[in-house]
Design a protein around this motif. Structure first.
Motif, mmCIF file in Angstrom:
data_model
loop_
_atom_site.group_PDB
_atom_site.id
_atom_site.type_symbol
_atom_site.label_atom_id
_atom_site.label_comp_id
_atom_site.label_asym_id
_atom_site.label_seq_id
_atom_site.Cartn_x
_atom_site.Cartn_y
_atom_site.Cartn_z
ATOM 1 N N ILE A 162 -7.883 0.686 -3.644
ATOM 2 C CA ILE A 162 -8.443 0.227 -2.362
ATOM 3 C C ILE A 162 -9.236 1.293 -1.624
ATOM 4 O O ILE A 162 -9.708 1.046 -0.519
ATOM 5 C CB ILE A 162 -7.329 -0.308 -1.420
ATOM 6 C CG1 ILE A 162 -6.271 0.772 -1.147
ATOM 7 C CG2 ILE A 162 -6.701 -1.573 -1.972
ATOM 8 C CD1 ILE A 162 -5.260 0.383 -0.061
ATOM 9 N N MET A 220 -3.904 -5.677 7.554
ATOM 10 C CA MET A 220 -3.074 -4.502 7.322
ATOM 11 C C MET A 220 -1.854 -4.630 8.242
ATOM 12 O O MET A 220 -1.654 -5.667 8.868
ATOM 13 C CB MET A 220 -3.870 -3.219 7.630
ATOM 14 C CG MET A 220 -5.198 -3.238 6.932
ATOM 15 S SD MET A 220 -6.423 -1.936 7.265
ATOM 16 C CE MET A 220 -5.541 -0.541 7.854
ATOM 17 N N SER A 221 -1.046 -3.570 8.330
ATOM 18 C CA SER A 221 0.200 -3.688 9.104
ATOM 19 C C SER A 221 -0.022 -4.266 10.501
ATOM 20 O O SER A 221 0.658 -5.193 10.918
ATOM 21 C CB SER A 221 0.883 -2.317 9.210
ATOM 22 O OG SER A 221 1.369 -1.934 7.944
ATOM 23 N N LYS A 255 0.109 4.468 -0.932
ATOM 24 C CA LYS A 255 -0.553 5.787 -0.878
ATOM 25 C C LYS A 255 0.270 6.781 -0.062
ATOM 26 O O LYS A 255 0.813 6.414 0.982
ATOM 27 C CB LYS A 255 -1.955 5.635 -0.284
ATOM 28 C CG LYS A 255 -1.973 5.140 1.150
ATOM 29 C CD LYS A 255 -3.388 4.790 1.608
ATOM 30 C CE LYS A 255 -3.399 4.433 3.074
ATOM 31 N NZ LYS A 255 -4.634 3.727 3.481
ATOM 32 N N MET A 271 -12.045 -4.865 6.192
ATOM 33 C CA MET A 271 -11.203 -4.377 7.277
ATOM 34 C C MET A 271 -11.826 -4.784 8.602
ATOM 35 O O MET A 271 -13.047 -4.795 8.732
ATOM 36 C CB MET A 271 -11.132 -2.855 7.238
ATOM 37 C CG MET A 271 -10.013 -2.329 6.375
ATOM 38 S SD MET A 271 -10.093 -0.530 6.275
ATOM 39 C CE MET A 271 -11.110 -0.350 4.828
ATOM 40 N N ARG A 305 -2.757 -6.288 2.803
ATOM 41 C CA ARG A 305 -2.483 -4.951 2.255
ATOM 42 C C ARG A 305 -1.651 -4.188 3.276
ATOM 43 O O ARG A 305 -2.161 -3.736 4.285
ATOM 44 C CB ARG A 305 -3.807 -4.211 1.995
ATOM 45 C CG ARG A 305 -4.825 -5.017 1.162
ATOM 46 C CD ARG A 305 -6.124 -4.225 1.009
ATOM 47 N NE ARG A 305 -6.646 -3.773 2.280
ATOM 48 C CZ ARG A 305 -7.488 -4.476 3.045
ATOM 49 N NH1 ARG A 305 -7.936 -5.652 2.657
ATOM 50 N NH2 ARG A 305 -7.881 -3.986 4.200
ATOM 51 N N ILE A 306 -0.361 -4.068 2.986
ATOM 52 C CA ILE A 306 0.556 -3.515 3.983
ATOM 53 C C ILE A 306 1.175 -2.212 3.488
ATOM 54 O O ILE A 306 1.803 -2.186 2.428
ATOM 55 C CB ILE A 306 1.717 -4.502 4.269
ATOM 56 C CG1 ILE A 306 1.198 -5.923 4.530
ATOM 57 C CG2 ILE A 306 2.586 -3.993 5.423
ATOM 58 C CD1 ILE A 306 0.554 -6.138 5.851
ATOM 59 N N GLY A 307 1.000 -1.157 4.268
ATOM 60 C CA GLY A 307 1.606 0.132 3.934
ATOM 61 C C GLY A 307 2.702 0.505 4.909
ATOM 62 O O GLY A 307 3.894 0.434 4.607
ATOM 63 N N THR A 308 2.283 0.897 6.108
ATOM 64 C CA THR A 308 3.199 1.428 7.120
ATOM 65 C C THR A 308 4.410 0.526 7.382
ATOM 66 O O THR A 308 5.541 1.014 7.468
ATOM 67 C CB THR A 308 2.427 1.646 8.442
ATOM 68 O OG1 THR A 308 1.251 2.406 8.137
ATOM 69 C CG2 THR A 308 3.268 2.393 9.458
ATOM 70 N N ARG A 342 2.862 7.460 7.005
ATOM 71 C CA ARG A 342 2.499 8.358 5.902
ATOM 72 C C ARG A 342 2.490 9.795 6.377
ATOM 73 O O ARG A 342 2.089 10.077 7.496
ATOM 74 C CB ARG A 342 1.096 7.997 5.377
ATOM 75 C CG ARG A 342 1.045 6.704 4.637
ATOM 76 C CD ARG A 342 -0.364 6.361 4.220
ATOM 77 N NE ARG A 342 -1.160 5.858 5.306
ATOM 78 C CZ ARG A 342 -1.192 4.578 5.691
ATOM 79 N NH1 ARG A 342 -0.439 3.671 5.075
ATOM 80 N NH2 ARG A 342 -1.954 4.199 6.691
ATOM 81 N N VAL A 388 0.854 -1.197 0.000
ATOM 82 C CA VAL A 388 0.000 0.000 0.000
ATOM 83 C C VAL A 388 0.887 1.244 0.000
ATOM 84 O O VAL A 388 1.504 1.593 1.000
ATOM 85 C CB VAL A 388 -0.949 -0.001 1.213
ATOM 86 C CG1 VAL A 388 -1.787 1.272 1.224
ATOM 87 C CG2 VAL A 388 -1.847 -1.240 1.187
ATOM 88 N N MET A 421 -13.042 -8.072 -0.069
ATOM 89 C CA MET A 421 -12.065 -7.289 0.698
ATOM 90 C C MET A 421 -12.759 -6.758 1.939
ATOM 91 O O MET A 421 -13.958 -6.476 1.907
ATOM 92 C CB MET A 421 -11.550 -6.118 -0.150
ATOM 93 C CG MET A 421 -10.470 -5.269 0.525
ATOM 94 S SD MET A 421 -11.080 -3.887 1.500
ATOM 95 C CE MET A 421 -10.929 -2.553 0.296
HETATM 96 C C1 LIG Z 1 -4.083 2.455 4.048
HETATM 97 C C2 LIG Z 1 -4.763 1.165 3.874
HETATM 98 C C3 LIG Z 1 -4.107 -0.043 4.167
HETATM 99 C C4 LIG Z 1 -2.696 -0.127 4.724
HETATM 100 O O1 LIG Z 1 -2.648 0.253 6.066
HETATM 101 P P1 LIG Z 1 -1.270 0.165 6.905
HETATM 102 O O2 LIG Z 1 -1.736 0.248 8.311
HETATM 103 O O3 LIG Z 1 -0.431 1.334 6.507
HETATM 104 O O4 LIG Z 1 -0.626 -1.128 6.600
HETATM 105 C C5 LIG Z 1 -4.786 -1.228 3.915
HETATM 106 N N1 LIG Z 1 -6.041 -1.230 3.428
HETATM 107 C C6 LIG Z 1 -6.707 -0.102 3.148
HETATM 108 C C7 LIG Z 1 -8.083 -0.182 2.606
HETATM 109 C C8 LIG Z 1 -6.095 1.138 3.380
HETATM 110 O O5 LIG Z 1 -6.777 2.253 3.102
#
Ligand SMILES: *Cc1c(COP(=O)(O)O)cnc(C)c1O
Length: 222
Positions: A68, A195-196, A26, A153, A211-214, A220, A24, A151
């Motif tokens: 996403i 997620m993270s 963004k 959360m 889905r991993i961002g941080t 961010r 992820v 999908m």
């Molecule tokens: C931002 C986001 C993520 C990633 O989140 P992190 O905590 O940074 O890993 C995953 N899924 C969705 C839908 C998001 O908006």
């Protein structure tokens, strides 16, 4: 080794076979994505239409872009040419708009049905009943979208049992769809959750895509 390379290597080694990592990206600059790309990452996820389009135009063509975020129907035209998967189908109207635009440009777009199970995290997403209804009654009419999974959360809470229960609900809706409407569709195979902070629970509960961002790119800066 750079921090991004190090993080990617660590996360990959922790994921069981069969679980895809969507990075992820963004709010992170194209250079950060290029670093992950150099480390072999090909699936990237973005939550804003303009940002996805700008990055897709700058970065290598073999990247698989996933959307996403909440997608407004007036942004469908701009993202459809660039995306491999829209993970955030949260209404019949959006699904029909993606189908129509995909037909217009001669493409078939893969999509996931976004489920709303969390207590507060987002107001977007389909209830399990809405997802079943959409899959059974609308999807068969559409030739230019292919529903490849769901999908969701989990609630944004510390309570691990609550998070686990949310992921179980998401997985159970997937299983119900898989055993009914999509019983003969091998392509219906993605459970995008985790997620993270909650990915290990998600994987234990049957995620096939995290889905991993941080944890890859750091915090961010909005
Ligand atoms: C931002 C986001 C993520 C990633 O989140 P992190 O905590 O940074 O890993 C995953 N899924 C969705 C839908 C998001 O908006």
């Amino acid at each position: 080794m750079s921090r991004i390379t190090e993080a990617l290597t660590l996360i990959r080694s922790s994921l069981p076979e069969g679980v895809t990592l969507a990075a992820v990206s963004k709010f992170h600059p194209a250079e950060a994505l290029a670093e992950a790309y150099a480390c072999g990452q090909r699936v990237f996820a973005e939550s804003r239409a303009a940002e996805l389009v700008a990055k897709a135009q700058q970065l290598p063509r073999d990247i698989e872009w996933h959307f996403i975020g909440h997608l407004q129907t007036n942004k469908v035209r701009s993202v459809v040419p660039y995306v491999a998967v829209i993970q955030s189908i949260d209404s019949e109207r959006l699904l029909r708009a993606v189908d129509a635009e995909s037909a217009r440009i001669g493409k078939r777009t893969d999509v996931l049905l976004q489920l709303h199970v969390a207590r507060e995290e987002t107001k977007f997403g389909l209830t399990p009943e809405e997802a079943m209804d959409l899959a059974a009654n609308v999807v068969p009419q559409l030739d230019n979208v292919r529903v490849t999974g769901v999908m969701g959360m989990a609630s944004n809470v510390d309570d691990e049992e609550r998070i686990r229960a949310d992921f179980r609900t998401i997985r159970s809706v997937f299983d119900r769809l898989k055993s009914t409407v999509f019983a003969s569709a091998d392509s219906f195979s993605t459970v995008s959750m985790g997620m993270s902070h909650d990915r290990s629970i998600a994987v234990e509960e049957g995620s096939t895509m995290v889905r991993i961002g941080t944890d890859i790119f750091g915090e961010r800066e909005y």
